[in-house]
Design an enzyme around this catalytic site. Structure first.
Site, PDB file in Angstrom:
ATOM      1  CB  SER A 184      19.206 -16.958   9.973  1.00 38.99           C
ATOM      2  OG  SER A 184      19.638 -15.681   9.577  1.00 38.99           O
ATOM      3  NE  ARG A 190      16.868  -8.109   8.130  1.00 39.15           N
ATOM      4  CZ  ARG A 190      15.843  -7.518   8.737  1.00 39.15           C
ATOM      5  NH1 ARG A 190      15.938  -6.239   9.092  1.00 39.15           N
ATOM      6  NH2 ARG A 190      14.744  -8.181   8.996  1.00 39.15           N
ATOM      7  CE  LYS A 246      14.715 -11.583  10.566  1.00 38.58           C
ATOM      8  NZ  LYS A 246      15.586 -12.663  10.025  1.00 38.58           N
TER       9      LYS A 246
END
Length: 401
Positions: A295, A226, A324
């Site tokens: 997700s 990521r 996030k």
């Protein structure tokens, strides 16, 4: 049930080593008699060149043109194999069904043991068609089988010739989930899910490759790259290096969001969010052999992920997280609701660390297979040590639940 017979034609004319195996009369028979009957023909680039009058095939664009020209000779599908293409870092084949070109990318395995690759590929396609697979699926499975066989026999030394045979029986000696890129998703791989972060790597002065290597050393069972702030070219080069590391350890490697990067580096799959491309479209692009995670925060999202063909879902954030922004927290109860409703394996995500990971696994929720961790591993000086510690906590928690 009676299945329709399929004809796979492998025009054996020029071997991988460059030897000419058939003459002009055979070439004419292929073009005039066999190709119009064929469901698929599978020439390598040298054979495609011969079939078309010794045209030069040096690029992917050339391969596309060759596939289209051969299609006009009558077969329903054409696969031009690019394993012998010069100056290519990947093994790229071009599949053409008369309407659409599809580039099938695989690892270029450095080995002398390549004798019989073309015959094996054609035979595997025929076997998959006999089982009822679609043509594209059959080709993808065959390509992955050959790639995996090459990978597992790359260091064998048999005979003294320029080519050696590769190991068709590798699957009898290797667990399914470690067959090169022929990855069979195992829900247990979600146990300790390490998610890298570009900002944390830069903070600690480590490369993506070093971060992944350390996480695997510590016992991570699956890795997701990521890297939101990494330039695409740099990310792709790092991803290719990480694929090699993960393959050699039997650990799946997924790419977050970037389907283009996953395709280019031949990763084991991708993980997408609710605002990204839906899982069914991802599956269309990646094919049947890749892992897809989604997700999900609600039972409805979990249900949709299952309908779209995902392999697992990530549910959270379970706890508040700094990785996030504006990410609502589900807590234990929200996680329980999603896990109970999900038809897919679940990995818990969001704010999980060594202080709370044990309590998550001790919930004993249905379908919950593991935890995904970012900061607790990668925002630390020694990734391997933190991963090893977290793995121990998770194993102890599972033994108590």
């Amino acid at each position: 049930m009676l299945l329709k017979a399929a004809l796979v034609v492998d025009p054996v004319m020029v071997s991988t080593s460059g030897d000419t195996l058939s003459g002009p009369s055979t070439l004419a028979t292929y073009r005039d008699e066999l190709f119009p009957m064929a469901d698929i023909v599978t020439p390598n680039v040298k054979e495609a060149s011969k079939l078309l009058g010794d045209v030069s095939l040096q690029t992917i664009s050339d391969m596309r043109s060759a596939a289209e020209s051969i299609y006009k000779l009558g077969p329903k599908h054409v696969l031009v194999k690019g394993g012998d293409m010069p100056d290519s870092t990947d093994a790229i084949d071009v599949f053409f069904d008369g309407k659409e070109f599809i580039e099938l990318r695989g690892l270029r395995i450095k080995t002398r043991n390549t004798h019989g690759t073309g015959c094996t590929l054609a035979s595997c396609i025929a076997a998959e068609l006999a089982k009822g697979a679609t043509m594209l699926h059959a080709v993808e499975v065959a390509k992955k089988f050959v790639e995996s066989a090459l990978y597992h026999s790359k260091d064998l030394v048999i005979g003294n010739g320029p080519q050696g045979p590769f190991d068709h029986l590798f699957s009898l000696k290797s667990p399914l989930h470690k067959m090169g890129s022929l990855h069979k998703f195992n829900p247990d791989d979600l146990f300790l899910y390490a998610v890298t972060d570009s900002g944390m790597n830069k903070k600690w002065g480590r490369s993506i490759k070093d971060a992944v290597k350390a996480a695997i050393e510590g016992g991570a069972t699956i890795v997701q790259l990521r890297e939101k702030d990494t330039e695409t070219r740099e990310f792709l080069e790092a991803a290719k290096a990480c694929v090699e590391i993960c393959r050699s350890s039997g650990v799946p490697l997924l790419i977050n969001d970037r389907i283009d990067v996953a395709l280019a580096c031949n990763a084991d799959g991708v993980h997408v969010g609710q605002s990204d491309m839906p899982a069914w479209e991802v599956r269309e692009l990646l094919g049947p052999g890749k892992i897809i995670g989604v997700s999900c925060k609600t039972p409805a999202q979990a249900e949709q992920a299952w309908k779209d063909g995902a392999d697992y879902i990530g549910s959270g954030g379970v706890f508040p997280t700094t990785t996030k922004a504006n990410n609502p927290t589900l807590g234990f109860e929200g996680l329980r609701v999603v896990c109970s409703a999900s038809k897919l394996p679940v990995v818990a995500i969001g704010g999980i660390n060594t202080g709370n990971a044990g309590s998550v696994m001790e919930l004993g929720l249905p379908n919950l297979k593991g935890v995904a961790v970012v900061s607790a591993l990668f925002d630390r000086e020694c990734v391997a040590t933190e991963t090893r510690s977290l793995r121990s906590i998770l194993m102890n928690a599972c033994s108590r639940s």
